[in-house]
Design a protein around this motif. Structure first.
Motif, PDB file in Angstrom:
ATOM      1  N   LEU A  24       0.829  -1.201   0.000  1.00  0.00           N
ATOM      2  CA  LEU A  24       0.000   0.000   0.000  1.00  0.00           C
ATOM      3  C   LEU A  24       0.865   1.252   0.000  1.00  0.00           C
ATOM      4  CD1 LEU A  24      -2.888   1.187   0.227  1.00  0.00           C
ATOM      5  CD2 LEU A  24      -2.602   1.105   2.715  1.00  0.00           C
ATOM      6  N   ALA A  25       1.889   1.253   0.832  1.00  0.00           N
ATOM      7  CA  ALA A  25       2.793   2.403   0.890  1.00  0.00           C
ATOM      8  C   ALA A  25       3.492   2.601  -0.459  1.00  0.00           C
ATOM      9  CB  ALA A  25       3.830   2.202   1.997  1.00  0.00           C
ATOM     10  N   LYS A  26       3.922   1.509  -1.059  1.00  0.00           N
ATOM     11  CA  LYS A  26       4.625   1.603  -2.350  1.00  0.00           C
ATOM     12  C   LYS A  26       3.707   2.148  -3.425  1.00  0.00           C
ATOM     13  CE  LYS A  26       7.530  -1.127  -5.477  1.00  0.00           C
ATOM     14  NZ  LYS A  26       8.119  -2.477  -5.713  1.00  0.00           N
ATOM     15  N   ARG A  27       2.434   1.706  -3.446  1.00  0.00           N
ATOM     16  CA  ARG A  27       1.493   2.193  -4.454  1.00  0.00           C
ATOM     17  C   ARG A  27       1.271   3.699  -4.317  1.00  0.00           C
ATOM     18  NH1 ARG A  27      -4.268  -0.558  -5.914  1.00  0.00           N
ATOM     19  NH2 ARG A  27      -2.806  -2.185  -6.573  1.00  0.00           N
ATOM     20  N   ALA A  28       1.351   4.198  -3.087  1.00  0.00           N
ATOM     21  CA  ALA A  28       1.147   5.623  -2.839  1.00  0.00           C
ATOM     22  C   ALA A  28       2.407   6.443  -3.085  1.00  0.00           C
ATOM     23  CB  ALA A  28       0.656   5.841  -1.411  1.00  0.00           C
ATOM     24  N   GLY A  29       3.496   5.773  -3.504  1.00  0.00           N
ATOM     25  CA  GLY A  29       4.741   6.490  -3.751  1.00  0.00           C
ATOM     26  C   GLY A  29       5.527   6.793  -2.497  1.00  0.00           C
ATOM     27  N   PHE A  35       4.743   1.835   6.639  1.00  0.00           N
ATOM     28  CA  PHE A  35       3.657   1.324   7.467  1.00  0.00           C
ATOM     29  C   PHE A  35       4.016   0.010   8.151  1.00  0.00           C
ATOM     30  CE2 PHE A  35       0.790   3.503   4.123  1.00  0.00           C
ATOM     31  CZ  PHE A  35       1.003   4.741   4.721  1.00  0.00           C
ATOM     32  N   ASN A  36       5.287  -0.367   8.108  1.00  0.00           N
ATOM     33  CA  ASN A  36       5.700  -1.597   8.767  1.00  0.00           C
ATOM     34  C   ASN A  36       5.465  -1.522  10.275  1.00  0.00           C
ATOM     35  OD1 ASN A  36       6.517  -2.490   6.298  1.00  0.00           O
ATOM     36  ND2 ASN A  36       8.694  -2.692   6.799  1.00  0.00           N
ATOM     37  N   PRO A  37       5.215  -2.670  10.918  1.00  0.00           N
ATOM     38  CA  PRO A  37       5.008  -2.662  12.370  1.00  0.00           C
ATOM     39  C   PRO A  37       6.127  -1.979  13.139  1.00  0.00           C
ATOM     40  CG  PRO A  37       4.376  -4.784  11.474  1.00  0.00           C
ATOM     41  CD  PRO A  37       5.004  -4.008  10.338  1.00  0.00           C
ATOM     42  N   THR A  51       1.425  10.211   9.031  1.00  0.00           N
ATOM     43  CA  THR A  51       1.211  11.633   8.760  1.00  0.00           C
ATOM     44  C   THR A  51      -0.051  11.822   7.930  1.00  0.00           C
ATOM     45  OG1 THR A  51       2.453  11.633   6.687  1.00  0.00           O
ATOM     46  CG2 THR A  51       3.705  11.990   8.732  1.00  0.00           C
ATOM     47  N   THR A  52      -0.614  13.025   8.022  1.00  0.00           N
ATOM     48  CA  THR A  52      -1.796  13.322   7.210  1.00  0.00           C
ATOM     49  C   THR A  52      -1.452  13.267   5.725  1.00  0.00           C
ATOM     50  OG1 THR A  52      -1.319  15.682   7.472  1.00  0.00           O
ATOM     51  CG2 THR A  52      -2.924  14.710   8.972  1.00  0.00           C
ATOM     52  N   GLU A  53      -0.227  13.642   5.375  1.00  0.00           N
ATOM     53  CA  GLU A  53       0.174  13.584   3.964  1.00  0.00           C
ATOM     54  C   GLU A  53       0.199  12.147   3.479  1.00  0.00           C
ATOM     55  OE1 GLU A  53       3.903  14.687   0.959  1.00  0.00           O
ATOM     56  OE2 GLU A  53       4.085  15.075   3.113  1.00  0.00           O
ATOM     57  N   SER A  54       0.743  11.226   4.300  1.00  0.00           N
ATOM     58  CA  SER A  54       0.801   9.833   3.872  1.00  0.00           C
ATOM     59  C   SER A  54      -0.603   9.245   3.740  1.00  0.00           C
ATOM     60  CB  SER A  54       1.644   8.998   4.839  1.00  0.00           C
ATOM     61  OG  SER A  54       1.049   8.925   6.128  1.00  0.00           O
ATOM     62  N   LEU A  55      -1.509   9.616   4.646  1.00  0.00           N
ATOM     63  CA  LEU A  55      -2.893   9.140   4.547  1.00  0.00           C
ATOM     64  C   LEU A  55      -3.548   9.647   3.275  1.00  0.00           C
ATOM     65  CD1 LEU A  55      -4.216   9.482   8.215  1.00  0.00           C
ATOM     66  CD2 LEU A  55      -3.753   7.375   6.961  1.00  0.00           C
ATOM     67  N   LEU A  59      -5.034   7.282   0.213  1.00  0.00           N
ATOM     68  CA  LEU A  59      -6.434   7.305  -0.203  1.00  0.00           C
ATOM     69  C   LEU A  59      -6.555   7.650  -1.682  1.00  0.00           C
ATOM     70  CD1 LEU A  59      -8.086   9.032   2.890  1.00  0.00           C
ATOM     71  CD2 LEU A  59      -8.070   6.606   2.312  1.00  0.00           C
ATOM     72  N   GLU A  60      -5.744   8.585  -2.133  1.00  0.00           N
ATOM     73  CA  GLU A  60      -5.755   8.948  -3.551  1.00  0.00           C
ATOM     74  C   GLU A  60      -5.292   7.780  -4.414  1.00  0.00           C
ATOM     75  OE1 GLU A  60      -3.939  12.362  -6.590  1.00  0.00           O
ATOM     76  OE2 GLU A  60      -3.298  12.292  -4.494  1.00  0.00           O
ATOM     77  N   ALA A  61      -4.293   7.053  -3.937  1.00  0.00           N
ATOM     78  CA  ALA A  61      -3.717   5.951  -4.720  1.00  0.00           C
ATOM     79  C   ALA A  61      -4.717   4.824  -4.947  1.00  0.00           C
ATOM     80  CB  ALA A  61      -2.465   5.415  -4.028  1.00  0.00           C
ATOM     81  N   VAL A  62      -5.597   4.579  -3.979  1.00  0.00           N
ATOM     82  CA  VAL A  62      -6.554   3.474  -4.118  1.00  0.00           C
ATOM     83  C   VAL A  62      -7.957   3.962  -4.458  1.00  0.00           C
ATOM     84  CG1 VAL A  62      -5.244   1.960  -2.591  1.00  0.00           C
ATOM     85  CG2 VAL A  62      -7.044   3.414  -1.623  1.00  0.00           C
TER      86      VAL A  62
END
Length: 205
Positions: A24-29, A35-37, A51-55, A59-62
């Motif tokens: 998921l993180a990779k798809r979002a760039g 997001f690893n534990p 972060t709000t930017e990562s969220l 969301l945009e990526a998916v």
């Protein structure tokens, strides 16, 4: 809303799209380890928050909305509603007399959890509800839900026309439906000219 709830929401969002948290993180760039534990707590054991930017990027990526993510965070299951376009909705046979969907021709659309309401979805066409709703947006409507002045509603006339409007006034003698787009005038009907009104609960934009 707790730290663990946010991370659970991200994990469930990833799973919904057939991804791991790293995927998921990779798809979002983002860095695949974002997001690893191991990144969810600091060296001192204090929780780390995404972060709000990562969220926003995830969301945009998916193609998900914040309401959808909030449903996952809060443990609301969400669901599917039957979906049809406004052009089809105006034809006979798609609604019963109370405004509930019937017959064939409906697809399905996912939406965040909204409680126990019986709902359906319509895809906006035209520009009379801009800027709130644009052509192609999907709205979730609840037939039978109480409506009051100021509510955004789907209305069906006795002649079979289906429209998304704002309920401006409702009296024993008059129902006034307003457009959010100032280029379109309000429309007035006798109560007998309106087959039903369904309150709009949610929109996917």
């Amino acid at each position: 809303m707790q730290h663990k709830d946010i991370w659970r929401g991200l994990d469930q969002l990833a799973a919904r799209h057939g991804l791991s948290a790293s995927g998921l993180a990779k798809r979002a760039g983002l860095d695949p380890t974002s997001f690893n534990p191991s990144k969810r707590e600091g060296p001192d054991g204090r929780p780390r928050w995404p972060t709000t930017e990562s969220l926003a990027r995830v969301l945009e990526a998916v193609g998900a909305g914040f309401d959808d993510f909030a449903a996952l965070v809060e443990g609301r299951r969400g669901g599917c509603a039957p979906l049809i376009g406004f052009a089809q909705a105006g034809q006979d046979g798609f609604f019963d007399n109370a405004g509930f969907p019937v017959g064939a021709g409906w697809a399905d659309v996912r939406f965040p959890g909204l409680g126990t309401e019986t709902v359906y979805a319509l895809q906006i066409s035209g520009d009379s509800m801009e800027p709130a709703y644009r052509s192609g947006d999907r709205i979730i409507a609840a037939p039978g839900a109480p409506v009051k002045a100021g509510d955004r509603v789907v209305a069906k006339t006795a002649q079979g026309e289906v429209m998304a409007k704002v309920l401006a006034r409702k009296t024993a003698r008059l129902i006034e439906l307003a457009s959010l787009n100032p280029d379109y005038p309000s429309r007035e009907f006798k109560p007998s000219e309106i087959a039903w009104l369904a309150r709009i609960l949610w929109a996917s934009q």
